[in-house]
Design a protein around this motif. Structure first.
Motif, PDB file in Angstrom:
ATOM      1  N   VAL A 689       1.006  -1.347  -0.006  1.00 48.95           N
ATOM      2  CA  VAL A 689       0.019  -0.047  -0.144  1.00 48.95           C
ATOM      3  C   VAL A 689       0.953   1.269   0.114  1.00 48.95           C
ATOM      4  O   VAL A 689       0.461   2.332  -0.802  1.00 48.95           O
ATOM      5  N   ARG A 690       1.938   1.283   0.969  1.00 43.12           N
ATOM      6  CA  ARG A 690       2.838   2.176   0.929  1.00 43.12           C
ATOM      7  C   ARG A 690       3.272   2.819  -0.575  1.00 43.12           C
ATOM      8  O   ARG A 690       3.344   3.701  -0.978  1.00 43.12           O
ATOM      9  N   ALA A 691       3.780   1.653  -1.264  1.00 36.18           N
ATOM     10  CA  ALA A 691       4.414   1.776  -2.722  1.00 36.18           C
ATOM     11  C   ALA A 691       3.333   2.567  -3.443  1.00 36.18           C
ATOM     12  O   ALA A 691       3.637   3.355  -4.259  1.00 36.18           O
ATOM     13  N   GLY A 692       2.346   1.685  -3.594  1.00 37.14           N
ATOM     14  CA  GLY A 692       0.999   2.366  -4.525  1.00 37.14           C
ATOM     15  C   GLY A 692       0.848   3.855  -4.107  1.00 37.14           C
ATOM     16  O   GLY A 692       0.471   4.665  -5.296  1.00 37.14           O
ATOM     17  N   LEU A 693       0.788   4.216  -2.925  1.00 36.30           N
ATOM     18  CA  LEU A 693       0.135   5.719  -2.455  1.00 36.30           C
ATOM     19  C   LEU A 693       1.438   6.450  -2.877  1.00 36.30           C
ATOM     20  O   LEU A 693       0.959   7.562  -3.278  1.00 36.30           O
ATOM     21  N   GLN A 694       2.770   6.131  -2.629  1.00 39.94           N
ATOM     22  CA  GLN A 694       3.658   6.999  -3.013  1.00 39.94           C
ATOM     23  C   GLN A 694       3.984   7.334  -4.485  1.00 39.94           C
ATOM     24  O   GLN A 694       4.108   8.321  -4.975  1.00 39.94           O
ATOM     25  N   ALA A 695       3.524   6.194  -5.167  1.00 44.11           N
ATOM     26  CA  ALA A 695       3.501   6.346  -6.409  1.00 44.11           C
ATOM     27  C   ALA A 695       2.420   7.299  -7.320  1.00 44.11           C
ATOM     28  O   ALA A 695       2.747   8.168  -8.120  1.00 44.11           O
ATOM     29  N   ALA A 696       1.397   7.215  -6.401  1.00 42.89           N
ATOM     30  CA  ALA A 696       0.269   7.973  -6.598  1.00 42.89           C
ATOM     31  C   ALA A 696       0.551   9.445  -6.467  1.00 42.89           C
ATOM     32  O   ALA A 696      -0.022  10.548  -7.198  1.00 42.89           O
ATOM     33  N   ALA A 697       1.326   9.816  -5.345  1.00 41.65           N
ATOM     34  CA  ALA A 697       1.695  11.199  -4.909  1.00 41.65           C
ATOM     35  C   ALA A 697       2.845  11.695  -5.791  1.00 41.65           C
ATOM     36  O   ALA A 697       2.860  12.788  -6.053  1.00 41.65           O
ATOM     37  N   ASP A 698       3.647  10.562  -6.639  1.00 42.90           N
ATOM     38  CA  ASP A 698       4.529  11.256  -7.507  1.00 42.90           C
ATOM     39  C   ASP A 698       3.960  11.733  -8.556  1.00 42.90           C
ATOM     40  O   ASP A 698       4.366  12.579  -9.370  1.00 42.90           O
ATOM     41  N   ARG A 699       2.673  11.139  -8.849  1.00 33.96           N
ATOM     42  CA  ARG A 699       1.975  11.477  -9.955  1.00 33.96           C
ATOM     43  C   ARG A 699       1.209  12.730  -9.765  1.00 33.96           C
ATOM     44  O   ARG A 699       0.331  13.203 -10.749  1.00 33.96           O
ATOM     45  N   GLY A 700       1.086  13.561  -8.519  1.00 32.50           N
ATOM     46  CA  GLY A 700       0.498  14.325  -8.222  1.00 32.50           C
ATOM     47  C   GLY A 700      -0.857  14.138  -7.951  1.00 32.50           C
ATOM     48  O   GLY A 700      -2.031  15.094  -7.405  1.00 32.50           O
ATOM     49  N   GLU A 701      -1.413  12.884  -7.854  1.00 31.54           N
ATOM     50  CA  GLU A 701      -2.945  12.340  -7.536  1.00 31.54           C
ATOM     51  C   GLU A 701      -3.104  12.544  -5.953  1.00 31.54           C
ATOM     52  O   GLU A 701      -4.251  12.426  -5.357  1.00 31.54           O
ATOM     53  N   LEU A 702      -2.139  12.312  -4.923  1.00 33.09           N
ATOM     54  CA  LEU A 702      -1.994  12.473  -3.610  1.00 33.09           C
ATOM     55  C   LEU A 702      -0.949  13.429  -3.229  1.00 33.09           C
ATOM     56  O   LEU A 702      -0.035  13.550  -3.740  1.00 33.09           O
ATOM     57  N   VAL A 703      -1.102  13.692  -1.995  1.00 32.33           N
ATOM     58  CA  VAL A 703       0.047  14.697  -1.160  1.00 32.33           C
ATOM     59  C   VAL A 703       0.426  13.879   0.131  1.00 32.33           C
ATOM     60  O   VAL A 703      -0.537  13.446   0.809  1.00 32.33           O
ATOM     61  N   TYR A 704       1.899  13.728   0.234  1.00 37.00           N
ATOM     62  CA  TYR A 704       2.164  12.941   1.338  1.00 37.00           C
ATOM     63  C   TYR A 704       2.610  14.108   2.449  1.00 37.00           C
ATOM     64  O   TYR A 704       3.310  15.010   2.137  1.00 37.00           O
ATOM     65  N   ARG A 705       2.023  14.071   3.643  1.00 36.77           N
ATOM     66  CA  ARG A 705       2.207  14.932   4.668  1.00 36.77           C
ATOM     67  C   ARG A 705       3.073  14.025   5.883  1.00 36.77           C
ATOM     68  O   ARG A 705       2.663  13.364   6.363  1.00 36.77           O
ATOM     69  N   GLU A 706       4.280  14.516   5.889  1.00 36.14           N
ATOM     70  CA  GLU A 706       5.149  14.072   6.757  1.00 36.14           C
ATOM     71  C   GLU A 706       5.112  14.296   8.311  1.00 36.14           C
ATOM     72  O   GLU A 706       5.085  15.624   8.437  1.00 36.14           O
ATOM     73  N   ASN A 707       4.848  13.566   9.328  1.00 34.50           N
ATOM     74  CA  ASN A 707       4.747  13.859  10.547  1.00 34.50           C
ATOM     75  C   ASN A 707       4.952  12.805  11.505  1.00 34.50           C
ATOM     76  O   ASN A 707       4.059  12.519  12.257  1.00 34.50           O
ATOM     77  N   GLY A 708       6.059  11.998  11.012  1.00 35.84           N
ATOM     78  CA  GLY A 708       6.478  11.078  12.001  1.00 35.84           C
ATOM     79  C   GLY A 708       5.534   9.903  11.939  1.00 35.84           C
ATOM     80  O   GLY A 708       5.091   9.510  10.821  1.00 35.84           O
ATOM     81  N   PRO A 709       5.123   9.538  13.318  1.00 35.63           N
ATOM     82  CA  PRO A 709       4.116   8.392  13.455  1.00 35.63           C
ATOM     83  C   PRO A 709       2.932   8.513  13.026  1.00 35.63           C
ATOM     84  O   PRO A 709       1.891   7.844  12.738  1.00 35.63           O
ATOM     85  N   LEU A 710       2.368  10.238  12.688  1.00 36.27           N
ATOM     86  CA  LEU A 710       1.221  10.540  12.190  1.00 36.27           C
ATOM     87  C   LEU A 710       1.115  10.845  10.935  1.00 36.27           C
ATOM     88  O   LEU A 710       0.373  11.797  10.578  1.00 36.27           O
ATOM     89  N   SER A 711       2.113  10.645  10.225  1.00 33.05           N
ATOM     90  CA  SER A 711       2.206  10.905   8.673  1.00 33.05           C
ATOM     91  C   SER A 711       0.859  10.278   8.001  1.00 33.05           C
ATOM     92  O   SER A 711       0.479   9.039   8.126  1.00 33.05           O
ATOM     93  N   VAL A 712       0.414  11.041   6.849  1.00 34.45           N
ATOM     94  CA  VAL A 712      -0.649  10.755   6.282  1.00 34.45           C
ATOM     95  C   VAL A 712      -0.749  10.951   4.900  1.00 34.45           C
ATOM     96  O   VAL A 712       0.198  12.115   4.482  1.00 34.45           O
ATOM     97  N   PHE A 713      -1.330  10.522   3.962  1.00 31.72           N
ATOM     98  CA  PHE A 713      -1.748  10.658   2.706  1.00 31.72           C
ATOM     99  C   PHE A 713      -2.935  11.745   2.574  1.00 31.72           C
ATOM    100  O   PHE A 713      -3.989  11.361   3.165  1.00 31.72           O
ATOM    101  N   VAL A 714      -2.874  12.911   1.736  1.00 30.68           N
ATOM    102  CA  VAL A 714      -3.972  13.794   1.573  1.00 30.68           C
ATOM    103  C   VAL A 714      -4.306  13.893   0.242  1.00 30.68           C
ATOM    104  O   VAL A 714      -3.296  13.986  -0.758  1.00 30.68           O
ATOM    105  N   HIS A 715      -5.644  14.159   0.141  1.00 38.79           N
ATOM    106  CA  HIS A 715      -6.000  14.508  -1.420  1.00 38.79           C
ATOM    107  C   HIS A 715      -5.562  15.840  -1.574  1.00 38.79           C
ATOM    108  O   HIS A 715      -5.801  17.039  -0.937  1.00 38.79           O
TER     109      HIS A 715
END
Length: 719
Positions: A689-715
Motif C-alpha cells: 500500500v505504501r508503494a502504491g500511494l507513494q507512486a500516486a503522490a509522485d503523479r500528483g494524485e495525492l500529497v504526502y504529509r510527513e509527521n513522524g508516526p502521524l504521517s498521512v496521505f491527503v487528497h
C-alpha cells in the motif's frame, strides 16, 4: 481407575408415543369398552354398562326382539373388541379377558332378560350385580394395564438412555485414555454433555490426589487436540471445574471459526445491564460481555477484521435502550461515518448509497451514534464534556443513589450510560504530543475517564493494532480494561494474545480465519479467555440497525446535557460536523456553518428543570429539533452536481485497489489517512500500500504529509 459413570440426560431421551384409542363399534354402544371404563373410573363404566344393557332389554321386550340377537352381538364384541383389538394394541391378557367377559356377560344377561321379562326384581338384581362385576374387573384390568404400560415406557426410556450412555461411555473412556497417554494424569470422566448446537461436547473429570492440577492438562490442550485428530480450527478448551480437583474440557468437533456469519438480523432490545453479544463461541453460542463497569480493549492487526468487529460492537450499543454511543476516530472519523449516513440522507445532505435500491431514510431519522469526533480538537471537546458530566452526575444524582442504596448510578432509558468508542484509542494515548497542548490534554482526559467515571456510567472501548507498551502507552490501559478481545487473523507472532491474556493457553494457529480471535473478561461477570468468531457486518447492515433502533435509542439526560454545555449542543454544527457531508453534491465546497443553540436563551425560558421539561433535553440531544436545522438542500441549487453529459474523470493509474483508496482519502478531508488505515481498508499489506500511494503522490494524485508516526496521505483538494 474408577469406572466412569456418565450422566443420563433425560431431556435427550425420546418419549414413547401416547396410547391410541381403538375404533368404536356402533352396533354395541350399549356396552362401553374397557378404555372408557378405565378412563372414567370403574363405577361410571359399570353404571354405563348396566344402563345400556337394561335399556336394550326393555327395548327388545317391547319390540319382541329375538332373544339370540344380544347374545350374538356380545359374542362378536368379545371376539372383535375383546380379543382382536387387545392383540393389535398389545394389551395384557387380563385386559383381554376382562373385555371379552364384559361383552359376553352383558350379551347373555340381555338375552335372558328379554326372554324372562326385564322388569322383574330378579332382572334388576342381576343387572346390578352385573354392573358391579364389570366395574371390578375393569378397575383391576386398568390398574394392571397402567402398571404394564409404565413399565414399557420405562423400558423404552432405559433403552434410549442405554444407547446414549453407550456413546457417552465410549467418549469418556477414550478421553480418559487420551489424557493419561498425553499428560500422564489418571482422570475419571464422570460426565459427558453434548452441545445443543451439535458442534462438540464437554467432559467433566475428577483429578487424582497429589500434585495433579487442571492447568497441567490445560498446558497440553494442543497436544490433546492433535492426538484426537480434530479438524483444523477445532480446539480443546480446558478450565477448572465447579470445585477444586475437577477439570472441564470443551471439545469442538465442527470448525465454527472457518465460517462467515452475518450479524444476526434480530435487532431486538438489549440492555447494558444484561449483557451484549459480541460474536460466536466455538460451540456456536453467543459470547456475552458486560460493560456496565468495564472498559474494553480490542487488539487487531490490519486485515484481522477489526473495523467489522467495531461495527458489531456499536450495533450492540445501538440496540440497548440505556446506552448512548460517542465515537472518536482521528483518522477522519471513519468508524462513525456509516452510523450517521441514514440521518444525513433524511436531512437531504446525502443520497442513498450508489448502486443500491434503498430509498432515503425517512424524516425523523436520528444519527446512529450521538457524537462523532474526527479531530483532536473535537475529541477534546468530547472528553471535556465527559469529565463535566461525571462531576454533575456525582453531585446531582446523590438522592437517586441514596434511594437505590448504591454507589453505582442506576442507568436506564432516562439516565443512559455513555459508551465512548475510540478507534486506535490506545495509539492515541501512546502518541507523542510533540508539544501539542491539545493532544496532551486529550491524553490526560482519556486516562482520567478510564480511572474515574465507572460509577457514573461512562465507559470506553479502545482499539489498538497490538498490545505492546509502545502502542498502549502504559500498562494502565490493560489494567482498566477487564474485557479484552485479541483478533488473531493475520497475526504471526501471537503478541496480542500474550499481552492481553498472559496465562491463556489458546492455540491461535487454529484461529487464523478473518474475524477470529480470543476473548475474555476478568471479574465476577467474566469468563476465561476462549476462541471466538466475530460477525460479518456491512454498511447496509449498519443502516438497518440505525433505522430499526431509531425510535428506542435514548436521549442524554438533562443534567448531563446541561453539564456538557454548548460543546455538546453544537456538536452537529456545520463548522464542526460539516466534513460529514462536504462534497456530497459533487463539489469541493464546504457548507456554510448553520447557527447552533443559544443555551442562554433556553435557560431564560426555563427557570428550572421541571419547567424545561423535555424542551432542552430534546433540542440538545436531537439535532433535528434545532431551530436552524441542518437541511442544506438550498445549497444544492447554488452548487449543482455535474450534469450527466459532463465527462467522467479517468480512473487513476496503478493497482486495482488504488481508486478505492484515493476516494477514501478524499472523503477523509484535510486529516488524510495513514498507510495502516488504507492497508486495512483494501486488505493489502502495508509495504504494498505504501508503494502504491507513494507512486500516486509522485503523479500528483495525492500529497504526502510527513509527521513522524502521524504521517498521512491527503487528497490535493484538501492539502
Amino acid at each position: 481407575m474408577a469406572e466412569p459413570q456418565p450422566t443420563l440426560n433425560l431431556t435427550n431421551t425420546p418419549k414413547p408415543a401416547p396410547r391410541t384409542r381403538g375404533p368404536k363399534n356402533p352396533k354395541a354402544t350399549w356396552v362401553p369398552p374397557l378404555d372408557w371404563a378405565a378412563e372414567h373410573g370403574p363405577i361410571s363404566g359399570a353404571i354405563s354398562a348396566a344402563t345400556g344393557a337394561g335399556a336394550l332389554a326393555l327395548l327388545g321386550a317391547a319390540t319382541h326382539m329375538p332373544p339370540g340377537i344380544p347374545l350374538a352381538i356380545g359374542a362378536a364384541g368379545a371376539i372383535g373388541h375383546g380379543i382382536g383389538a387387545s392383540v393389535r394394541r398389545r394389551l395384557t391378557g387380563r385386559t383381554m379377558a376382562t373385555r371379552a367377559a364384559s361383552w359376553l356377560l352383558a350379551g347373555g344377561w340381555t338375552t335372558w332378560a328379554i326372554a324372562t321379562g326385564p322388569l322383574s326384581w330378579a332382572a334388576a338384581g342381576t343387572l346390578a350385580a352385573l354392573g358391579v362385576g364389570i366395574g371390578a374387573m375393569a378397575a383391576d384390568a386398568a390398574i394392571r394395564e397402567e402398571a404394564v404400560e409404565l413399565e414399557r415406557m420405562s423400558a423404552e426410556a432405559r433403552d434410549a438412555a442405554r444407547k446414549m450412555n453407550g456413546e457417552r461411555e465410549a467418549i469418556a473412556r477414550e478421553w480418559a485414555d487420551r489424557i493419561r497417554r498425553v499428560t500422564g494424569i489418571e482422570v475419571a470422566v464422570f460426565a459427558v454433555e453434548f452441545w445443543k448446537t451439535g458442534a462438540g461436547y464437554s467432559l467433566a473429570a475428577e483429578l487424582p490426589g497429589g500434585s495433579a492440577t487442571w492447568d497441567r492438562i490445560a498446558g497440553s490442550a494442543r497436544a490433546l487436540a492433535t492426538d484426537a485428530r480434530l479438524p483444523l480450527g477445532c480446539t480443546v478448551g480446558v478450565e477448572e471445574g465447579d470445585r477444586q480437583g475437577r477439570v472441564i474440557l470443551d471439545i469442538a468437533t465442527t470448525n465454527v471459526m472457518a465460517g462467515a456469519y452475518p450479524y444476526p438480523d434480530d435487532y431486538s432490545e438489549l440492555s447494558i445491564l444484561t449483557g451484549i453479544p459480541w460474536g460466536l463461541l466455538p460451540n456456536s453460542e453467543t459470547v456475552q460481555v458486560f460493560l456496565r463497569e468495564a472498559c474494553a480493549l480490542i487488539l487487531g492487526p490490519p486485515g484481522s477484521g477489526k473495523s467489522t468487529f467495531i461495527d458489531a460492537v456499536i450495533a450492540g450499543f445501538a440496540r440497548c435502550t440505556d446506552v448512548i454511543t460517542w465515537t472518536v476516530d482521528l483518522k477522519a472519523g471513519a468508524v462513525g461515518i456509516p452510523w450517521v449516513r441514514p440521518w444525513l440522507e433524511a436531512q437531504g445532505l446525502k443520497a442513498p448509497k450508489p448502486g443500491t435500491e434503498a430509498a432515503p431514510a425517512p424524516a425523523g431519522t436520528r444519527p446512529g451514534v450521538d457524537w462523532v469526533a474526527s479531530t483532536p480538537a473535537e475529541a477534546l471537546r468530547m472528553f471535556r464534556a465527559v469529565i463535566a458530566i461525571n462531576k454533575a452526575r456525582q453531585q446531582q444524582y446523590q438522592d437517586l443513589l441514596d434511594a437505590n442504596d448504591t454507589t453505582l448510578l442506576p442507568v436506564s432509558a432516562k439516565l443512559p450510560q455513555i459508551m465512548v468508542v475510540v478507534d486506535e484509542g490506545a495509539e492515541l494515548l501512546s502518541a507523542r504530543s510533540f508539544g501539542d497542548p491539545v493532544m496532551k490534554e486529550l491524553q490526560e482526559l482519556v486516562g482520567k475517564t478510564m480511572r474515574t467515571t465507572r460509577a457514573m456510567g461512562i465507559r470506553l472501548v479502545l482499539t489498538a493494532v497490538d498490545g505492546n507498551v509502545s502502542a498502549l502507552g502504559d500498562t494502565s490501559v490493560r489494567k482498566f480494561s477487564p474485557v479484552g478481545a485479541a483478533l488473531t487473523s493475520g497475526e504471526s507472532s501471537g503478541n496480542n494474545l500474550a499481552k492481553l491474556f498472559p496465562s491463556a493457553r489458546v492455540d491461535t494457529r487454529q484461529l487464523s480465519a478473518k474475524g477470529c480471535g480470543v476473548i475474555g473478561a476478568a471479574g465476577a461477570d467474566g469468563f476465561a479467555p476462549t476462541g471466538f468468531k466475530g460477525w460479518k457486518t456491512s454498511p447496509s447492515m449498519v443502516r438497518d440497525v440505525v433505522l430499526a433502533t431509531n425510535a428506542r435509542r435514548p436521549y442524554l439526560d438533562q443534567i448531563s446535557a446541561r453539564a456538557a454545555g454548548e460543546d455538546y449542543a453544537r456538536r452537529w454544527d456545520a463548522d464542526r460536523a460539516g466534513w460529514l457531508w462536504e462534497n456530497a453534491t459533487g463539489t469541493t465546497q464546504t457548507a456554510a456553518p448553520v447557527g447552533g443553540l443559544n443555551l442562554g436563551s433556553l435557560r431564560d425560558n426555563a427557570p428550572d428543570d421541571s419547567a424545561a421539561g423535555t424542551g432542552l433535553a430534546e433540542v440538545i440531544a436531537f439535532p433535528n429539533a434545532r431551530p436552524a436545522g441542518l437541511n442544506l438542500s438550498s445549497l444544492r441549487d447554488q452548487n449543482p452536481a455535474p450534469a450527466p453529459s459532463q465527462p467522467v474523470p479517468a480512473a487513476p493509474a496503478g493497482p486495482d485497489w488504488l481508486a478505492e483508496a484515493i476516494d477514501a482519502i478524499e472523503s477523509a478531508g484535510h486529516m488524510g489517512l495513514k498507510v495502516a488505515t488504507v492497508a486495512e481498508m483494501v486488505v493489502r499489506d502495508r509495504k504494498t500500500v505504501r508503494a502504491g500511494l507513494q507512486a500516486a503522490a509522485d503523479r500528483g494524485e495525492l500529497v504526502y504529509r510527513e509527521n513522524g508516526p502521524l504521517s498521512v496521505f491527503v487528497h490535493p483538494d484538501h492539502a
